[in-house]
Enzyme design. Structure first.
Site, PDB file in Angstrom:
ATOM      1  N   SER A   1      -2.212  -7.836   2.924  1.00  0.00           N
ATOM      2  CA  SER A   1      -2.595  -7.730   4.343  1.00  0.00           C
ATOM      3  C   SER A   1      -2.922  -9.106   4.898  1.00  0.00           C
ATOM      4  O   SER A   1      -2.622  -9.397   6.065  1.00  0.00           O
ATOM      5  CB  SER A   1      -3.815  -6.816   4.509  1.00  0.00           C
ATOM      6  OG  SER A   1      -3.497  -5.502   4.161  1.00  0.00           O
TER       7      SER A   1
ATOM      8  N   HIS B   1       0.843  -1.201   0.000  1.00  0.00           N
ATOM      9  CA  HIS B   1       0.000   0.000   0.000  1.00  0.00           C
ATOM     10  C   HIS B   1       0.881   1.254   0.000  1.00  0.00           C
ATOM     11  O   HIS B   1       0.630   2.201  -0.741  1.00  0.00           O
ATOM     12  CB  HIS B   1      -0.859   0.067   1.275  1.00  0.00           C
ATOM     13  CG  HIS B   1      -1.855  -1.029   1.445  1.00  0.00           C
ATOM     14  ND1 HIS B   1      -1.936  -1.794   2.585  1.00  0.00           N
ATOM     15  CD2 HIS B   1      -2.828  -1.492   0.624  1.00  0.00           C
ATOM     16  CE1 HIS B   1      -2.928  -2.657   2.471  1.00  0.00           C
ATOM     17  NE2 HIS B   1      -3.481  -2.520   1.286  1.00  0.00           N
TER      18      HIS B   1
ATOM     19  N   ARG C   1      -1.622  -5.960  -8.410  1.00  0.00           N
ATOM     20  CA  ARG C   1      -0.504  -6.870  -8.153  1.00  0.00           C
ATOM     21  C   ARG C   1      -0.368  -7.955  -9.201  1.00  0.00           C
ATOM     22  O   ARG C   1       0.712  -8.408  -9.504  1.00  0.00           O
ATOM     23  CB  ARG C   1      -0.690  -7.549  -6.785  1.00  0.00           C
ATOM     24  CG  ARG C   1      -0.430  -6.666  -5.619  1.00  0.00           C
ATOM     25  CD  ARG C   1      -0.941  -7.267  -4.360  1.00  0.00           C
ATOM     26  NE  ARG C   1      -2.394  -7.193  -4.306  1.00  0.00           N
ATOM     27  CZ  ARG C   1      -3.105  -7.405  -3.210  1.00  0.00           C
ATOM     28  NH1 ARG C   1      -2.530  -7.756  -2.102  1.00  0.00           N
ATOM     29  NH2 ARG C   1      -4.409  -7.279  -3.243  1.00  0.00           N
TER      30      ARG C   1
ATOM     31  N   LYS D   1     -17.465  -7.651   7.816  1.00  0.00           N
ATOM     32  CA  LYS D   1     -16.093  -8.165   7.761  1.00  0.00           C
ATOM     33  C   LYS D   1     -15.499  -8.287   9.160  1.00  0.00           C
ATOM     34  O   LYS D   1     -15.748  -7.435  10.009  1.00  0.00           O
ATOM     35  CB  LYS D   1     -15.213  -7.199   6.936  1.00  0.00           C
ATOM     36  CG  LYS D   1     -14.882  -7.713   5.537  1.00  0.00           C
ATOM     37  CD  LYS D   1     -13.797  -6.848   4.925  1.00  0.00           C
ATOM     38  CE  LYS D   1     -13.354  -7.318   3.572  1.00  0.00           C
ATOM     39  NZ  LYS D   1     -12.348  -6.429   2.992  1.00  0.00           N
TER      40      LYS D   1
HETATM   41  P1  ADP Z   1      -9.517  -4.153  -0.201  1.00  0.00           P
HETATM   42  O1  ADP Z   1     -10.206  -4.720   1.005  1.00  0.00           O
HETATM   43  O2  ADP Z   1     -10.298  -3.073  -0.904  1.00  0.00           O
HETATM   44  O3  ADP Z   1      -8.922  -5.169  -1.152  1.00  0.00           O
HETATM   45  P2  ADP Z   1      -6.837  -3.641   0.665  1.00  0.00           P
HETATM   46  O4  ADP Z   1      -6.493  -2.893   1.907  1.00  0.00           O
HETATM   47  O5  ADP Z   1      -6.526  -5.098   0.652  1.00  0.00           O
HETATM   48  O6  ADP Z   1      -8.344  -3.343   0.437  1.00  0.00           O
HETATM   49  O7  ADP Z   1      -6.143  -2.989  -0.602  1.00  0.00           O
HETATM   50  C1  ADP Z   1      -6.341  -1.643  -0.979  1.00  0.00           C
HETATM   51  C2  ADP Z   1      -5.659  -1.380  -2.318  1.00  0.00           C
HETATM   52  O8  ADP Z   1      -4.254  -1.605  -2.213  1.00  0.00           O
HETATM   53  C3  ADP Z   1      -6.117  -2.276  -3.469  1.00  0.00           C
HETATM   54  O9  ADP Z   1      -6.141  -1.504  -4.656  1.00  0.00           O
HETATM   55  C4  ADP Z   1      -5.060  -3.313  -3.554  1.00  0.00           C
HETATM   56  O10 ADP Z   1      -4.965  -3.869  -4.861  1.00  0.00           O
HETATM   57  C5  ADP Z   1      -3.830  -2.487  -3.224  1.00  0.00           C
HETATM   58  N1  ADP Z   1      -2.715  -3.297  -2.746  1.00  0.00           N
HETATM   59  C6  ADP Z   1      -2.685  -4.115  -1.682  1.00  0.00           C
HETATM   60  N2  ADP Z   1      -1.475  -4.719  -1.561  1.00  0.00           N
HETATM   61  C7  ADP Z   1      -0.714  -4.255  -2.591  1.00  0.00           C
HETATM   62  C8  ADP Z   1       0.625  -4.497  -3.045  1.00  0.00           C
HETATM   63  N3  ADP Z   1       1.430  -5.372  -2.425  1.00  0.00           N
HETATM   64  N4  ADP Z   1       1.050  -3.827  -4.127  1.00  0.00           N
HETATM   65  C9  ADP Z   1       0.213  -2.978  -4.773  1.00  0.00           C
HETATM   66  N5  ADP Z   1      -1.042  -2.728  -4.423  1.00  0.00           N
HETATM   67  C10 ADP Z   1      -1.517  -3.341  -3.337  1.00  0.00           C
END
Ligand code: ADP
Length: 151
Positions: free
Chosen positions: A127, A17, A90, A41
């Site tokens: 995450s 992120h 990703r 969730k």
């Molecule tokens: P959600 O519950 O909406 O998937 P996340 O917190 O998992 O929320 O992710 C928020 C954003 O960050 C999404 O666009 C996700 O693709 C991006 N993201 C998460 N991890 C990575 C990473 N390692 N590299 C690039 N983008 C990421």
């Protein structure tokens, strides 16, 4: 003013992120990191903890705001006067999932979704993997910003 919303659960914020947000700062005047509240969730970290980790990570960055929201992301964007949604990609699975959401958001509003490809070396970070490592007592340095580690 180019304002973008970066929506997500951030349970917890990871270096994946962080990378997208930092690179987004070169494109936008302001980024609102928006933690979506979803009553269905189950989270590892409370809303306050997730917000705190992000605020601490970006405390020296005046172009970043951290907020929470309920409901549709496009409605939140309109309320905040943001014309862009920032998302990270990703892998092909992210693309397929994000494509459907971006098309739907576009049907409902004028808001454009801007995608940044994850930096090489960060694409495996999620995450959910971080939570798994924490649950099993492993070391997550190298996966999350230091603010998550001081917990
Ligand atoms: P959600 O519950 O909406 O998937 P996340 O917190 O998992 O929320 O992710 C928020 C954003 O960050 C999404 O666009 C996700 O693709 C991006 N993201 C998460 N991890 C990575 C990473 N390692 N590299 C690039 N983008 C990421």
């Amino acid at each position: 003013m180019r304002r973008a919303v970066f929506p997500g659960s951030f349970d917890p914020i990871t270096l994946g992120h962080y990378d997208i947000i930092e690179r987004g700062l070169t494109l936008f005047d302001e980024i609102i990191i928006a933690i979506g509240i979803n009553a269905d969730k189950k989270y590892m970290f409370t809303l306050e903890e997730r917000k705190h980790f992000i605020e601490e990570s970006f405390k020296n960055e005046p172009k970043i705001k951290v907020m929470t929201y309920k409901g549709l992301t496009v409605d939140f964007c309109k309320k905040q006067n943001a014309s862009f949604i920032l998302r990270g990609l990703r892998n092909p699975a992210d693309f397929e999932f994000e494509k459907a959401i971006a098309h739907t958001n576009r049907k409902m509003s004028e808001i454009e979704t801007v995608f940044l490809l994850t930096s090489s070396g960060k694409s495996y970070i999620s995450s959910s993997i971080v939570r798994d490592v924490i649950r099993n007592g492993g070391d997550v340095s190298g996966l999350v910003p230091e603010t998550v580690l001081v917990k």
